[in-house]
Design an enzyme around this catalytic site. Structure first.
Site, PDB file in Angstrom:
ATOM      1  N   HIS A 103      11.091 -76.012  13.237  1.00 51.25           N
ATOM      2  CA  HIS A 103      11.326 -77.458  13.334  1.00 51.25           C
ATOM      3  C   HIS A 103      12.049 -77.957  12.082  1.00 51.25           C
ATOM      4  CE1 HIS A 103       8.856 -77.763  16.843  1.00 51.25           C
ATOM      5  NE2 HIS A 103       7.691 -77.829  16.255  1.00 51.25           N
ATOM      6  N   ARG A 125      16.051 -84.229  22.597  1.00 55.01           N
ATOM      7  CA  ARG A 125      15.485 -85.112  23.629  1.00 55.01           C
ATOM      8  C   ARG A 125      15.782 -86.540  23.219  1.00 55.01           C
ATOM      9  NH1 ARG A 125       8.962 -85.133  25.057  1.00 55.01           N
ATOM     10  NH2 ARG A 125       9.151 -86.121  27.097  1.00 55.01           N
ATOM     11  N   GLY A 157       5.259 -84.637  30.365  1.00 51.73           N
ATOM     12  CA  GLY A 157       6.448 -83.890  30.791  1.00 51.73           C
ATOM     13  C   GLY A 157       7.452 -84.688  31.595  1.00 51.73           C
TER      14      GLY A 157
HETATM   15  P1  A3P Z   1       5.292 -85.340  26.550  1.00 56.53           P
HETATM   16  O1  A3P Z   1       4.399 -85.589  25.379  1.00 56.53           O
HETATM   17  O2  A3P Z   1       6.257 -86.465  26.770  1.00 56.53           O
HETATM   18  O3  A3P Z   1       4.554 -84.980  27.783  1.00 56.53           O
HETATM   19  P2  A3P Z   1       7.199 -79.736  21.974  1.00 56.53           P
HETATM   20  O4  A3P Z   1       6.929 -78.494  22.728  1.00 56.53           O
HETATM   21  O5  A3P Z   1       8.507 -79.747  21.260  1.00 56.53           O
HETATM   22  O6  A3P Z   1       6.038 -80.120  21.156  1.00 56.53           O
HETATM   23  O7  A3P Z   1       7.395 -80.891  23.077  1.00 56.53           O
HETATM   24  C1  A3P Z   1       6.332 -81.328  23.845  1.00 56.53           C
HETATM   25  C2  A3P Z   1       6.844 -82.158  24.993  1.00 56.53           C
HETATM   26  O8  A3P Z   1       7.498 -81.310  25.948  1.00 56.53           O
HETATM   27  C3  A3P Z   1       5.702 -82.842  25.723  1.00 56.53           C
HETATM   28  O9  A3P Z   1       6.212 -84.079  26.203  1.00 56.53           O
HETATM   29  C4  A3P Z   1       5.448 -81.866  26.847  1.00 56.53           C
HETATM   30  O10 A3P Z   1       4.728 -82.382  27.926  1.00 56.53           O
HETATM   31  C5  A3P Z   1       6.859 -81.489  27.220  1.00 56.53           C
HETATM   32  N1  A3P Z   1       6.944 -80.258  27.998  1.00 56.53           N
HETATM   33  C6  A3P Z   1       6.345 -79.065  27.754  1.00 56.53           C
HETATM   34  N2  A3P Z   1       6.638 -78.178  28.714  1.00 56.53           N
HETATM   35  C7  A3P Z   1       7.436 -78.801  29.586  1.00 56.53           C
HETATM   36  C8  A3P Z   1       8.063 -78.396  30.804  1.00 56.53           C
HETATM   37  N3  A3P Z   1       7.897 -77.178  31.303  1.00 56.53           N
HETATM   38  N4  A3P Z   1       8.831 -79.307  31.451  1.00 56.53           N
HETATM   39  C9  A3P Z   1       8.985 -80.540  30.959  1.00 56.53           C
HETATM   40  N5  A3P Z   1       8.413 -80.992  29.819  1.00 56.53           N
HETATM   41  C10 A3P Z   1       7.644 -80.132  29.138  1.00 56.53           C
END
Ligand code: A3P
Length: 301
Positions: free
Chosen positions: A117, A139, A260
């Site tokens: 990150h 995003r 998600g």
């Molecule tokens: P939300 O909090 O909006 O649900 P990271 O992995 O960088 O920490 O990001 C987490 C975000 O990615 C979360 O968003 C999570 O739900 C979403 N996420 C994880 N897997 C996903 C998938 N297969 N499809 C869509 N979103 C996903």
């Protein structure tokens, strides 16, 4: 391939986190906030000497842009293309690596799945020198901020108990772990033409995941059949990954796989906050290639 397969290590971090005061959970390194327990100063210092390889599979993301989603996709791509099972217990973030993990990684057979990150400028120089291929996921900043807010309040190693309004102000100032979203985006904007860099967006992947899987595997030089592409895409939807998240992420499954969706920002932002983000986007990213890729008008209005 061996990565940090130590859920018990994660558990002990959470145990340690309980003993830390909220205000001590983050610290600054070179002016940027980091979670003290996951990336202490020693880890950050060691990063500069990290030895990247040409055939590493490197994933870069500002927090909450879909890092774990892409880790799942890349693990499956590597498994299908190479027949190698990549460990799924811990995120392969190089700044989290304890010295013993770092040592094991130095000896791990290719292809290594790595991620970070940290801001592009703070990444180990060896990635550029070795021309390591890097997948970067971004995003839209409104959903990123909302996701970060919930994550911070539900992850024991991060400060919790903050209101949305307070978190939003911190996010806009870049006073959140790993720094400012816009600083990260501006750095990657300069690398959009680099053939070793592939930038994808969360929103595009939501729209066409199999297309994304196909492009990502081609970018890393893995050849997959169409049936493999479809199978990986089906196993990487939000619902599929959430369902298997207790295996991949233990108790934190529901925290990492929260909602998600595109557009949850509408349930959190006040009109004033929305305007403030629009102004920041216009100031920093309007007219840029990354800005265009983020399709702000469609996803953030
Ligand atoms: P939300 O909090 O909006 O649900 P990271 O992995 O960088 O920490 O990001 C987490 C975000 O990615 C979360 O968003 C999570 O739900 C979403 N996420 C994880 N897997 C996903 C998938 N297969 N499809 C869509 N979103 C996903």
């Amino acid at each position: 391939m061996s990565t940090d397969a130590r859920p018990s290590a994660a558990r002990s971090k959470f145990q340690e986190a309980k003993e830390l005061k909220e205000e001590d959970k983050l610290y600054r390194y070179d002016g940027v906030l980091y979670p003290r327990l996951m990336c202490p100063e020693g880890h950050m210092k060691a990063l500069k000497d990290f030895e990247a390889r040409e055939d590493d599979v490197m994933l870069v993301a500002y927090p909450k842009c879909g890092f774990n989603w892409m880790v799942g996709v890349l693990r499956k791509i590597i498994a299908e293309a190479k027949g190698v099972k990549v460990d799924s217990k811990m995120p392969p973030l190089i700044e989290f690596f304890e010295p013993d993990v770092m040592k094991a990684m130095n000896e791990a057979p290719p292809p290594r799945l790595l991620g970070t990150h940290v801001h592009l400028d703070n990444m180990p120089a060896s990635f550029r020198a070795k021309k390591t291929k890097m997948l970067v996921i971004f995003r839209n900043p409104k959903d990123t901020a909302v996701s970060f807010y919930h994550f911070s309040n539900n992850n024991p190693v991060l400060p919790s108990g903050q209101s949305w309004d307070a978190f939003f102000s911190d996010f806009m100032r870049g006073d959140v772990p790993w720094g400012s979203y816009f600083d990260h985006a501006l750095a990657w904007e300069k690398r959009m033409d680099d053939p070793d860099v592939m930038v994808v967006t969360y929103e595009d992947l939501k729209e066409d995941l199999s297309g994304g899987v196909r492009q990502i595997s081609t970018f890393f030089g893995f050849s997959l059949t169409e049936a493999q592409v479809q199978q990986i895409a089906e196993a990487s939807t939000f619902s599929a990954m959430k369902q298997s998240s207790s295996n991949s992420h233990g108790n934190m499954g529901n925290v990492f796989f929260r909602k998600g969706e595109v557009g949850d920002w509408k349930n959190h932002f006040t009109p004033k906050q929305s305007q403030e983000m629009d102004d920041a986007f216009n100031k920093h990213l309007a007219g840029t290639r990354l800005g265009a890729k983020l399709n702000y008008q469609v996803h953030c209005k």
